[in-house]
Design an enzyme around this catalytic site. Structure first.
Site, PDB file in Angstrom:
ATOM      1  N   HIS A   1       0.865  -1.179   0.000  1.00 19.12           N
ATOM      2  CA  HIS A   1       0.000   0.000   0.000  1.00 19.12           C
ATOM      3  C   HIS A   1       0.903   1.229   0.000  1.00 19.12           C
ATOM      4  O   HIS A   1       1.641   1.450   0.962  1.00 19.12           O
ATOM      5  CB  HIS A   1      -0.903   0.037   1.229  1.00 19.12           C
ATOM      6  CG  HIS A   1      -1.915  -1.064   1.260  1.00 19.12           C
ATOM      7  ND1 HIS A   1      -2.414  -1.594   2.439  1.00 19.12           N
ATOM      8  CD2 HIS A   1      -2.526  -1.747   0.254  1.00 19.12           C
ATOM      9  CE1 HIS A   1      -3.286  -2.548   2.157  1.00 19.12           C
ATOM     10  NE2 HIS A   1      -3.363  -2.664   0.837  1.00 19.12           N
TER      11      HIS A   1
ATOM     12  N   GLU B   1      -0.778   4.366   3.580  1.00 22.41           N
ATOM     13  CA  GLU B   1      -1.484   3.724   4.679  1.00 22.41           C
ATOM     14  C   GLU B   1      -2.490   4.753   5.223  1.00 22.41           C
ATOM     15  O   GLU B   1      -3.095   5.452   4.427  1.00 22.41           O
ATOM     16  CB  GLU B   1      -0.478   3.227   5.719  1.00 22.41           C
ATOM     17  CG  GLU B   1       0.418   2.087   5.207  1.00 22.41           C
ATOM     18  CD  GLU B   1      -0.293   0.745   5.041  1.00 22.41           C
ATOM     19  OE1 GLU B   1      -1.501   0.670   5.349  1.00 22.41           O
ATOM     20  OE2 GLU B   1       0.346  -0.226   4.606  1.00 22.41           O
TER      21      GLU B   1
ATOM     22  N   HIS C   1       3.181  -3.506   7.062  1.00 24.73           N
ATOM     23  CA  HIS C   1       2.161  -2.461   6.920  1.00 24.73           C
ATOM     24  C   HIS C   1       2.222  -1.502   8.108  1.00 24.73           C
ATOM     25  O   HIS C   1       2.973  -1.682   9.052  1.00 24.73           O
ATOM     26  CB  HIS C   1       0.759  -3.081   6.881  1.00 24.73           C
ATOM     27  CG  HIS C   1       0.445  -3.849   5.643  1.00 24.73           C
ATOM     28  ND1 HIS C   1      -0.394  -3.379   4.658  1.00 24.73           N
ATOM     29  CD2 HIS C   1       0.862  -5.073   5.221  1.00 24.73           C
ATOM     30  CE1 HIS C   1      -0.492  -4.280   3.692  1.00 24.73           C
ATOM     31  NE2 HIS C   1       0.267  -5.319   4.013  1.00 24.73           N
TER      32      HIS C   1
ATOM     33  N   GLU D   1       1.734  -5.146  11.309  1.00 24.39           N
ATOM     34  CA  GLU D   1       1.219  -3.775  11.355  1.00 24.39           C
ATOM     35  C   GLU D   1       2.012  -3.003  12.406  1.00 24.39           C
ATOM     36  O   GLU D   1       1.949  -3.323  13.592  1.00 24.39           O
ATOM     37  CB  GLU D   1      -0.270  -3.764  11.713  1.00 24.39           C
ATOM     38  CG  GLU D   1      -1.198  -4.256  10.623  1.00 24.39           C
ATOM     39  CD  GLU D   1      -1.565  -3.156   9.639  1.00 24.39           C
ATOM     40  OE1 GLU D   1      -1.048  -2.029   9.795  1.00 24.39           O
ATOM     41  OE2 GLU D   1      -2.362  -3.436   8.719  1.00 24.39           O
TER      42      GLU D   1
END
Length: 890
Positions: free
Chosen positions: A358, A361, A475, A525
């Site tokens: 991504h 984020e 992430h 994460e």
């Protein structure tokens, strides 16, 4: 049908030397029998295939058309069957009705014979007395009725034209209507009319820069303007999306709501989804004309939108500094960027570490750049650290387009730019098509290059791995480990967050699919409290991830304080601070995330006492600190040497009594000279020049660059991705140029030649060749062309040209060589031959010159064949390269 518009003559009679109105159609595909007003055939009269005719009237009742057509004696008038497959109108429904119904009148201008609906289109035949005579569709089919209308319509045709009154195949007055927005690649495109029929003798060539005016969804025809000699012509081509390459592909991005797509007059054509991308063609009347994707494929429909488009947040992607890692380009993004992984180590176990799938984020604009920086840091650390029995494949940015050109965390940015797909919802296991913009996926799994290439790369690593396989997907910013708890524990121990269950295998997650092929997989994460780059730095995220990965692969981790995992190695030197715009931090440890204890400015001198990986340990006031070696240039090497070595080498090389500093300088330059001479001369001796001199071989490339500078009196040289500069006569500075213009010095190579050092290398290559050698050189080239194929010819014998003085300049020679090579398609063979032949022709008198020349030829071939598709560009590049080579040799 008495009126004052159409001549009152019998069918077959002459009406004059010219038609009443300009020709507005052409007969194509077959001839047509002439008929009377009742449809009866008139013997001996026909309208021939290819005749340009003027259609005057269409009878809806009798299905016949009144036309004027050319004959040897002049234009005649009569009726023909309304064969719409044979009568091809020059106009393509350019007349467009307004927002209210439009009455259609007979020739008396008062009797209404029909009505055209709002926004309905018609074909303009001619204009008369302030009214427009049009042909239009009815329940009997296309163009089966005609009549007069008062409304001029939104089109600008006066009859016989399509867009802007220009018939397909005809010249566009004044040139291109709008700037070129595409290029034809791969193959030519035949010109067609509005119905898709070929126009003989007209085509759009490969390499033509064109302006796409419209893309029709139903017929999949693109209306284009293209160069034809000194003029510009217009017509239709098949909408071959693989052959039409747009310059601004997917440059327009929709906002958070649906956008209506309109025709030129405001009529509804379709709509674009929130955050959907389209390709901008041109602007007109305050609207943007875009081509966009449909269920028929990419770029298959066009229309106007009122929305300006969302503005992207442009981000320069940082790249790692590579010294001991292998770059693997595993794909190309939708916008043409490299998708790259970096391999470190060569063990039987494999770890694939993916960052920035991504680009955006959720905590600030383009925050995926922090994940990319961490990925770069992992590469730079582990390329100089042990990886035990592991091969690490680190991908710093899996969605480079989204990071560089994105504009939202709920669409393109988080998702890809081309396709607007969330790659972490696009894997096969648990895949669902569509979805809201934030989690959007294509109609089928792996629908964009970014996810498809990543899938194939991971699968390939798995296929080659004989031991354990792990996949980590990094992430931010939810503060959790998801997936494999064993992997998660290493990161939980560093960051203190919790473990979540599941793999997202019901939602198309990458780790869910990776688990299904037998890999241990986890999604990490990073902490939710992260709000800025400073939080990442102060939180020592990179060091914590280095520690987690080190523990995972069973190695000895780096310093828990954020320092280097290397130890100090004694090294004494004097250096100077360079490439600093503000200041250089002096840190308490050899690592980016250790505390700063002071600052240095551009030009400050430093006393170096040790090396530690990429860091120098320096004396700083009353204490010691560390600075990054990339910002220091060594001015003086103070490293201690053994007295016996010093004395022995001075006697060996005949240098006499010299200082330690001069001895170190001489030894550096001696190693350079001997390395160049021995390595390349041995390659020539073994007849393995082409195999050894490889432009992708770093050490040899460096050798070549140095040789060019030293022996060809050049100031700068460029090989691979590094520059070499001889701004100082005593040493060569090796450096890199960053995209922002900053220069990073990598090394300083002493080149001052000791007076008594004997070498076979000439002092300069220029002027080394005699005319006889030059003549033999061209004879050899002529012989090669003759031997390779009797059909290959370069027009005349180069050696004869040379001896007769007909090749007046090196540029003439280069042009002849480049043209011959390209025309005959023998780039690879010729460059390989030329490299070897140069060595044979020049050696043994000038072995180093031969080797450098051969290496340059290899580089020319690799670059030209790898990066150029268009023969014209390739020929131009080869011509310039050959000229430079010939200038170098002769």
């Amino acid at each position: 049908m008495a009126n004052n518009i159409i001549p009152n003559v019998s069918s077959g009679d002459l009406v004059g030397s010219t038609p009443t109105f300009p020709p507005n159609a052409v007969v194509r595909g077959d001839f047509l029998y002439l008929r009377d007003v009742d449809g009866n055939q008139i013997p001996g009269r026909t309208v021939s295939d290819g005749d340009e005719i003027t259609v005057l009237f269409i009878s809806n009742e009798k299905n016949i058309v009144l036309v004027q057509y050319p004959t040897s004696s002049g234009y005649r008038q009569g009726y023909v069957t309304n064969a719409t497959s044979i009568i091809k109108y020059k106009d393509d429904y350019s007349w467009v009705n307004g927002s209210t119904p439009e009455p259609v009148y007979d020739f008396d201008k008062t009797t209404q014979i029909g009505t055209l609906d709002p926004r309905e289109r018609a074909v303009v035949l001619y204009k008369v007395d302030g009214m427009t005579y049009v042909a239009y569709d009815t329940g009997k089919g296309k163009l089966t009725k005609s009549g007069l209308v008062h409304y001029e319509g939104s089109g600008s045709s006066t009859g016989g034209g399509s867009f802007n009154g220009v018939a397909p195949g005809e010249v566009v007055p004044g040139g291109f209507t709008y700037e070129n927005n595409a290029e034809v690649v791969g193959d030519e495109l035949y010109l067609r009319d509005a119905n898709g029929n070929l126009i003989p003798g007209r085509s759009v060539s490969v390499g033509d820069k064109i302006t796409v005016l419209d893309v029709g969804y139903t017929k999949q025809l693109a209306l284009v303007q293209y160069p034809a000699g000194d003029v510009v012509r217009q017509g239709y081509v098949t909408n071959a999306t693989n052959l039409i390459r747009y310059f601004n592909q997917y440059s327009w991005h929709n906002g958070s709501t649906s956008e209506e797509v309109l025709d030129e007059n405001g009529g509804h054509l379709g709509s674009l989804n929130p955050y959907e991308a389209a390709t901008l063609l041109y602007e007109k009347n305050g609207m943007k004309h875009v081509v966009y994707d449909t269920n028929k494929g990419p770029n298959t429909k066009s229309g106007y939108v009122k929305y300006e488009g969302a503005a992207a947040t442009r981000v320069d992607i940082p790249y790692p500094s590579i010294t001991n890692a292998q770059k693997i380009v595993y794909g190309i993004s939708g916008r043409g960027r490299e998708l790259a992984a970096y391999k470190v180590g060569n063990g039987s176990n494999s770890l694939v570490f993916v960052c920035a799938i991504h680009g955006w984020e959720d905590n600030w604009a383009a925050d995926g750049i922090e994940l990319t920086r961490i990925g770069n840091g992992l590469i730079e650390h582990f390329q100089n650290a042990g990886t035990n029995n592991w091969s690490l494949y680190i991908i710093p940015v899996a969605n480079p387009d989204g990071l560089s050109e994105g504009f939202t965390n709920n669409g393109p940015g988080r998702c890809t730019i081309v396709g607007a797909v969330d790659c972490n919802r696009d894997f096969p296991l648990g895949f669902s098509p569509g979805g809201v913009p934030r989690y959007h996926s294509g109609s089928e799994p792996l629908s964009v290059s970014e996810s498809k290439s990543l899938h194939d790369f991971i699968q390939g690593v798995k296929n080659r791995t004989s031991g354990e396989m792990c996949v980590i997907d990094l992430h931010g910013w939810e503060g959790a480990a998801i997936g494999n708890p064993e992997i998660g524990e290493y990161f939980r121990n560093q960051f203190g967050f919790g473990q979540r269950s599941g793999y997202g295998d019901n939602r198309g997650f990458m780790i869910g699919w990776a688990k299904s092929i037998g890999a241990k997989a986890a999604l990490i994460e990073l902490p939710g409290s992260t709000k800025s780059h400073s939080d990442v730095v102060n939180g020592r995220y990179l060091q914590k991830i280095i520690n987690a990965v080190t523990n995972l692969i069973g190695g000895s981790g780096g310093s828990s304080s954020g320092g280097s995992s290397f130890s100090d190695v004694s090294y004494e030197a004097t250096g100077e601070v360079i490439n600093v715009q503000s200041f250089l931090n002096v840190r308490e440890g050899a690592g980016l995330y250790t505390n700063s204890i002071g600052q240095l400015r551009q030009g400050n001198k430093v006393n170096i006492v040790a090396k530690n990986g990429d860091w120098y340990k320096i004396k700083y006031g009353s204490e010691y600190g560390y600075v990054n070696s990339g910002y220091i240039i060594i001015l003086k090497n103070n490293t201690s040497v053994k007295l016996e070595d010093w004395q022995e080498d001075c006697i060996k090389f005949g240098w006499g009594p010299i200082t330690k500093e001069k001895y170190l300088e001489y030894m550096d330059s001696t190693r350079l000279y001997k390395s160049i001479e021995n390595d390349i001369s041995q390659a020539i001796k073994n007849k393995s020049l082409i195999n050894v001199i490889n432009p992708l071989n770093f050490s040899v490339s460096e050798m070549i660059a140095c040789t060019q500078i030293v022996f060809n009196n050049e100031t700068t040289s460029f090989f691979r991705d590094e520059w070499y500069s001889k701004s100082n006569p005593n040493f060569i500075v090796k450096y890199k140029k960053l995209s922002n213009g900053q220069i990073i010095v990598l090394d300083r190579i002493n080149i001052k030649k000791p007076e008594k050092l004997k070498t076979k290398i000439p002092k300069a290559a220029k002027g080394a060749f005699k005319d006889t050698i030059k003549f033999e050189f061209f004879k050899g080239i002529d012989g090669w062309f003759t031997a390779i194929s009797g059909a290959i010819s370069i027009g005349s014998d180069l050696s004869v040209f040379q001896s007769n003085g007909e090749l007046k300049s090196n540029e003439d020679i280069a042009k002849a060589l480049a043209a011959a090579v390209i025309v005959n398609g023998v780039e690879t063979m010729f460059c390989a031959f030329l490299g070897g032949f140069i060595a044979q022709c020049i050696a043994p008198e000038f072995p180093i010159v031969a080797a450098v020349a051969g290496a340059i030829v290899s580089a020319i071939a690799a670059f030209a064949i790898g990066y150029f598709v268009d023969n014209h560009e390739k020929e131009k590049y080869l011509m310039n390269s050959f000229k430079g080579l010939i200038d170098y040799l002769f």
